[in-house]
Scaffold this active site. Structure first.
Site, mmCIF file in Angstrom:
data_model
loop_
_atom_site.group_PDB
_atom_site.id
_atom_site.type_symbol
_atom_site.label_atom_id
_atom_site.label_comp_id
_atom_site.label_asym_id
_atom_site.label_seq_id
_atom_site.Cartn_x
_atom_site.Cartn_y
_atom_site.Cartn_z
ATOM 1 C CD GLU A 40 -1.901 -2.266 2.185
ATOM 2 O OE1 GLU A 40 -2.147 -3.007 2.637
ATOM 3 O OE2 GLU A 40 -0.602 -2.882 2.097
ATOM 4 C CD1 TRP A 52 -0.328 -5.744 25.650
ATOM 5 C CD2 TRP A 52 -0.791 -6.746 24.130
ATOM 6 N NE1 TRP A 52 -1.334 -5.448 25.030
ATOM 7 C CE2 TRP A 52 -1.717 -6.243 23.640
ATOM 8 C CE3 TRP A 52 -0.840 -8.233 22.987
ATOM 9 C CZ2 TRP A 52 -2.947 -6.513 23.088
ATOM 10 C CZ3 TRP A 52 -1.951 -8.570 21.891
ATOM 11 C CH2 TRP A 52 -2.999 -7.907 22.019
#
Length: 551
Positions: A325, A440
């Site tokens: 992109e 995390w």
């Protein structure tokens, strides 16, 4: 307003007029083929005339199903400068993805390599290829095939004039198209206008980009079907540099030979390519003295690879980040002025990050609540980016547009931190971060730590379901040939425990022959996740006192 629209055409004009004798070298099945920019301009003119004769009109899509070589390079300028749109197809994709891509793009003509004709026959025997009017084999003859109508490239362009009346194109003329690899669903089409490719090329020529000039010899190992080989064919042409194309499926020995014999100064590819070259160099002599820079992208460059090329071969490894992109270069990890004087560990730590945003782009890092995170190297969030070569939408995918774009920003899906110097560091892909006990764990950091061991060839880490902690990390390791696996297991786990919190340590380490890879050479964690989705390899290695807090 004065001036003309920014298009690709002036790059070709300048290279042919200023550097007519500079070579374009290509490794093919027939050996090494070479010609110069003057001949390249002539052949590009013939190609454009041939496309007109074949009925390809302005705005039509012309596809390539090819490796890295000079004929493929000719389509990079011949197709978009004639007003058509170049659509590069990844031949490593599964057949049903190729069918979807060709049908979705409505391709009129497909250039295909001889070695890929058989691969294309399967998907071509479907209604998805109904709009395709012509196949052109990239060579001088046509192999036995069910593809039709079909001709060879040299016959296709052979009788055409080298002179072509190039049209005056507007900046928003569609010039290129590439589809995402589609590992989590159908591939998504990304279109590039003339202005997007022009802007990307100009940015990569800057010192903060890739900094090419006419003295360079540039070898794109990253496939030309993958986001225009990271734009290098355009940037190298704009710079007037020599091109070296490594052809189909180059082995480490092929790359070493081309570097040595052609004087390659600059090359680029995914980490697995350079891990393979280092393994080859461990057992074979090769002269890499011409090589100055390797760009590594696609996935994180292990610090061990950066160190080895620097310390053993005096080659700079530039860590870069980008996406389909973003056409694709978004950031490059150059050291700022003064950082070259830092000690080695500090320099390598900086160079191991995805680096500084290139001139012309803007970014921000956003938490789940929509607030921006501070640039402190610790807080992390999703990377948003925008700029003149960043797409604003996907081709005919309105549902994806709603999910992945917000007020002009592309939501990249990369979870990052930014340090006080502005260096971006990808913590993980949003889908790859492991959530254990409410905290995390970066699979990417663990992978880099694993691959720092001399006896590890490849490694990847995934989160495996866990009844108590939600997920726990499991490591999959490819040992080098002859390694003592039991000793290696103990050393690896000890190294990770010494560097990271105890609860980051993988609960299991599985030795495998090869890490599954996507069609673009990245580690394909989806394959491993699917294999272990209904069972757990973990045995609760995390003791109570070392575990993260539960939610």
């Amino acid at each position: 307003m004065g001036g003309t629209d920014p298009t690709l055409r002036p790059f070709l004009w300048r290279a042919a007029k200023m550097y007519p004798d500079t070579e374009i070298v290509s490794r093919t099945g027939r050996g090494i083929e070479r010609y110069d920019y003057a001949e390249f301009e002539d052949r590009t003119g013939k190609l454009a005339n041939a496309l007109d004769s074949a009925g390809v009109a302005s705005g039509d899509r012309v596809a390539t199903f090819c490796w890295n070589h000079h004929r493929h390079f000719e389509t990079y300028f011949g197709v978009p400068n004639s007003g058509a749109q170049l659509h590069t197809i990844n031949p490593l994709l599964p057949d049903h993805h190729i069918e979807y891509i060709v049908e979705n793009a409505d391709d009129r003509l497909i250039f295909v390599d001889p070695s890929l004709v058989e691969k294309l026959e399967g998907p071509a025997d479907s209604e998805a290829f109904e709009a395709v009017e012509q196949f052109v084999v990239m060579g001088e003859e046509v192999p036995d095939t069910s593809l039709e109508p079909i001709t060879d490239y040299e016959s296709f362009v052979g009788d055409e004039s080298t002179e072509y009346d190039w049209p005056d194109l507007s900046a928003d003329t569609k010039a290129g198209m590439c589809y995402t690899s589609g590992t989590t669903g159908k591939p998504k089409g990304v279109e590039y206008t003339q202005q997007m490719l022009w802007s990307h090329t100009m940015a990569t020529l800057t010192p903060q980009g890739l900094e090419f000039d006419e003295s360079d010899v540039i070898m794109p190992v990253v496939p030309m079907f993958h986001v225009n080989a990271w734009g290098m064919p355009y940037s190298a042409t704009a710079a007037g540099a020599k091109h070296v194309y490594p052809g189909p499926a180059p082995e480490p020995a092929d790359l070493a030979t081309l570097i040595e014999e052609e004087g390659v100064t600059f090359t680029a590819g995914v980490p697995t390519v350079w891990l393979g070259l280092l393994e080859y160099l461990d057992e074979n002599d090769a002269d890499l003295s011409s090589l100055e820079t390797i760009v590594i992208g696609g996935s994180a460059a292990p610090e061990a690879v950066i160190r080895r090329f620097d310390e053993e071969y005096d080659v700079d490894v530039l860590h870069a980040w980008g996406m389909t992109e973003t056409a694709p270069i978004g950031s490059v990890s150059h050291l700022k002025a003064g950082m070259e004087d830092w000690d080695a560990d500090a320099r390598y730590e900086k160079r191991g990050k995805q680096g500084l945003i290139v001139p012309g782009l803007e970014f921000k890092v956003v938490e789940d609540d929509g607030n921006e995170v501070p640039w402190n190297g610790e807080d992390f969030g999703e990377l948003y980016i925008r700029g003149p070569w960043v797409t604003q939408s996907y081709f005919e995918r309105p549902e994806a547009n709603e999910e992945e774009f917000e007020d002009g920003w592309l939501k990249t899906g990369d979870v990052v931190t930014v340090d006080t110097d502005g260096y971006i560091k990808i913590v993980d892909r949003a889908k790859d971060v492991i959530k254990s006990g409410g905290e995390w764990i970066s699979s990417l950091e663990l992978e880099n730590a694993l691959m720092a061991h001399d006896d590890v060839s490849e490694a990847t880490v995934i989160g495996v379901p866990h009844e108590r902690w939600q997920e726990r990390p499991v490591a999959f390791v490819v040992p080098v040939e002859g390694a003592d696996e039991e000793a290696l297991r103990e050393e690896i786990l000890a190294d990770i425990e010494a560097e990271y919190p105890r609860w980051w340590t993988p609960d299991e380490l599985v030795f495998i022959d090869e890490v599954p890879k996507t069609a673009t050479g990245k580690f394909d964690k989806k394959v491993l996740r699917e294999e272990y989705s209904d069972e757990s390899l973990v045995e609760g290695r995390v003791p109570e006192e070392a575990a993260p807090d539960e939610e």
